[in-house]
Design a protein around this motif. Structure first.
Motif, PDB file in Angstrom:
ATOM      1  N   CYS A  78       6.477 -50.604 -37.212  1.00 53.51           N
ATOM      2  CA  CYS A  78       6.831 -49.400 -37.962  1.00 53.51           C
ATOM      3  C   CYS A  78       7.665 -49.801 -39.169  1.00 53.51           C
ATOM      4  CB  CYS A  78       7.607 -48.425 -37.090  1.00 53.51           C
ATOM      5  SG  CYS A  78       8.187 -46.990 -38.020  1.00 53.51           S
ATOM      6  N   TRP A 110       5.298 -42.931 -36.849  1.00 54.68           N
ATOM      7  CA  TRP A 110       4.914 -41.569 -36.466  1.00 54.68           C
ATOM      8  C   TRP A 110       5.663 -41.012 -35.253  1.00 54.68           C
ATOM      9  CZ3 TRP A 110       3.026 -40.796 -31.526  1.00 54.68           C
ATOM     10  CH2 TRP A 110       2.664 -41.970 -30.825  1.00 54.68           C
ATOM     11  N   GLN A 112       8.401 -39.621 -33.360  1.00 49.45           N
ATOM     12  CA  GLN A 112       9.669 -39.052 -33.801  1.00 49.45           C
ATOM     13  C   GLN A 112      10.833 -39.425 -32.890  1.00 49.45           C
ATOM     14  OE1 GLN A 112       9.565 -34.915 -34.895  1.00 49.45           O
ATOM     15  NE2 GLN A 112      11.740 -34.872 -35.415  1.00 49.45           N
ATOM     16  N   THR A 124       8.939 -36.995 -43.694  1.00 49.20           N
ATOM     17  CA  THR A 124       7.618 -36.386 -43.570  1.00 49.20           C
ATOM     18  C   THR A 124       6.576 -37.491 -43.570  1.00 49.20           C
ATOM     19  OG1 THR A 124       7.276 -36.265 -45.962  1.00 49.20           O
ATOM     20  CG2 THR A 124       8.409 -34.396 -44.905  1.00 49.20           C
ATOM     21  N   ALA A 125       5.360 -37.149 -43.197  1.00 52.04           N
ATOM     22  CA  ALA A 125       4.282 -38.139 -43.266  1.00 52.04           C
ATOM     23  C   ALA A 125       4.167 -38.697 -44.681  1.00 52.04           C
ATOM     24  CB  ALA A 125       2.964 -37.510 -42.820  1.00 52.04           C
ATOM     25  N   ARG A 128       7.087 -41.145 -45.416  1.00 51.97           N
ATOM     26  CA  ARG A 128       6.920 -42.412 -44.698  1.00 51.97           C
ATOM     27  C   ARG A 128       5.831 -43.261 -45.341  1.00 51.97           C
ATOM     28  NH1 ARG A 128       7.411 -38.677 -40.595  1.00 51.97           N
ATOM     29  NH2 ARG A 128       5.252 -38.894 -39.858  1.00 51.97           N
ATOM     30  N   LEU A 129       4.769 -42.626 -45.794  1.00 55.03           N
ATOM     31  CA  LEU A 129       3.727 -43.372 -46.506  1.00 55.03           C
ATOM     32  C   LEU A 129       4.243 -43.908 -47.838  1.00 55.03           C
ATOM     33  CD1 LEU A 129       0.671 -41.116 -45.699  1.00 55.03           C
ATOM     34  CD2 LEU A 129       0.769 -43.573 -45.270  1.00 55.03           C
ATOM     35  N   GLY A 160      -4.146 -47.364 -39.416  1.00 54.85           N
ATOM     36  CA  GLY A 160      -4.156 -45.957 -39.788  1.00 54.85           C
ATOM     37  C   GLY A 160      -5.401 -45.595 -40.553  1.00 54.85           C
ATOM     38  N   GLY A 162      -5.600 -42.708 -42.862  1.00 53.56           N
ATOM     39  CA  GLY A 162      -5.430 -41.778 -43.979  1.00 53.56           C
ATOM     40  C   GLY A 162      -6.242 -42.228 -45.179  1.00 53.56           C
ATOM     41  N   THR A 166      -3.322 -44.532 -46.978  1.00 59.44           N
ATOM     42  CA  THR A 166      -3.328 -45.698 -46.086  1.00 59.44           C
ATOM     43  C   THR A 166      -4.485 -46.638 -46.405  1.00 59.44           C
ATOM     44  OG1 THR A 166      -2.291 -44.397 -44.328  1.00 59.44           O
ATOM     45  CG2 THR A 166      -3.368 -46.449 -43.688  1.00 59.44           C
TER      46      THR A 166
END
Length: 257
Positions: A78, A110, A112, A124-125, A128-129, A160, A162, A166
Motif C-alpha cells: 500500500c 483501499w 480503511q 478518497t480513492a 490515494r491514486l 488494480g 482502474g 491505474t
C-alpha cells in the motif's frame, strides 16, 4: 517479447503462526513455484477480523534470507503506509538481501481499517491514486541515487483495474500488471492497458499480465492464457496453507512447455 508462464503463491500472512508461514514458503519453493507474494495489511481480510496477522516488509526481508530461488514481493504494497523514498530504500535493501529476487508490487490502498487504526489519512480513492502517481517517479529517482544501487532494474508490479489512472500508471512505470475478474474483464482491461501503452510510446508486450486464480487450471487456464495472462497466482490464508491447487498450477505450467 513473449513472457514465460509463471506461477505465484500469495501467502496471506493471516491466522497463522510465523513458523507455519516460514514452512509454507519453503514448501512452495520446493514445489517449484516461481514467485511467493504476501500482502500489505495490518489485520486479516478474511475470517476473524482480529485474528493473527503479521507485517509485510519485515517478512519479505526474512523471506529473502530463507529462500534461494523464488522471486518475492508484496501483492501489493500500500503506497500510503510508507514515504516513497523509504519504500525505495527498503525495496533496494531486500533486493540485495535476496540477490536480485524482489518484485515491488504496489497499489493505491483501499482497506480503511488499516488507515484508521494506524493513523493514516484515508482520503478518497482519487487522493490515494494521486499519491501513487506522485510516489512512482520518486521511487525510481531514489533508486538512481542509492549507494549501492539495486542489483537490477527492480520490476514494478501495479495491482488494480482502474482504467483512467491505474492502467495509465502501469503503462508508464510497471513491468507487471496484476488484474482481477473473469476472462472477459481481463480481455477488456488488457485492451485498455495496450492503448495507454500506445499513448505513452511503450511496447505493450513489455508488460507481463498477472491474474489471481481460484479455480483449477483445467477449468480456466487455457482461457486466461488466451486472454493474455501469463502469471497465475493462487491465494492462500492460514492457519494452515493447503498447496494442492498451487501444485496443480505448477504441473499445468510444466505441461505447457
Amino acid at each position: 517479447m513473449t513472457h514465460p508462464i509463471r506461477i505465484g503463491l500469495q501467502l496471506q500472512p493471516q491466522h497463522a503462526d510465523y513458523a507455519e508461514i516460514r514452512r509454507t514458503v519453503a514448501a512452495a519453493e520446493e514445489a517449484g513455484v516461481d514467485i511467493v507474494f504476501n500482502w500489505d495489511h495490518f489485520f486479516p481480510l478474511y475470517g476473524e477480523p482480529d485474528g493473527k496477522h503479521f507485517e509485510c516488509w519485515t517478512m519479505l526481508g526474512a523471506w529473502a534470507e530463507a529462500t534461494s530461488r523464488v522471486e518475492i514481493g508484496a501483492l501489493v504494497t500500500c503506497n500510503s503506509y510508507r514515504n516513497p523514498e523509504l519504500l525505495a530504500d527498503m525495496a533496494r535493501t531486500v533486493d540485495h538481501i535476496s540477490d536480485g529476487r524482489l518484485i515491488l508490487g504496489i497499489g493505491a490502498g483501499w482497506f480503511q481499517r488499516d488507515y484508521d487504526e494506524y493513523g493514516y489519512d484515508f482520503g478518497t480513492a482519487g487522493s490515494r491514486l494521486a499519491d501513487l502517481a506522485q510516489a512512482l517517479p520518486r521511487i525510481k529517482d531514489r533508486w538512481a541515487k542509492l549507494n549501492p544501487a539495486p542489483t537490477r532494474d527492480i520490476p514494478i508490479l501495479i495491482g488494480g483495474g482502474g482504467e483512467k489512472k491505474t492502467l495509465r500508471y502501469t503503462a508508464q512505470y510497471a513491468q507487471i500488471w496484476h488484474g482481477f475478474g473473469d476472462v472477459d474483464t481481463l480481455k477488456h482491461k488488457t485492451a485498455v492497458l495496450d492503448q495507454h501503452c500506445a499513448d505513452v510510446g511503450r511496447d505493450p508486450a513489455e508488460i507481463e499480465r498477472s491474474v489471481g486464480v481460484q479455480a483449477s487450471p483445467d477449468e480456466v487456464g487455457a482461457a486466461l492464457l488466451d486472454a493474455g495472462a501469463t502469471l497465475f497466482t493462487v491465494g492462500k490464508g492460514g492457519p494452515t496453507y493447503d498447496l494442492g491447487l498451487l501444485k496443480d498450477w505448477i504441473a499445468w505450467r510444466d505441461d505447457q512447455k
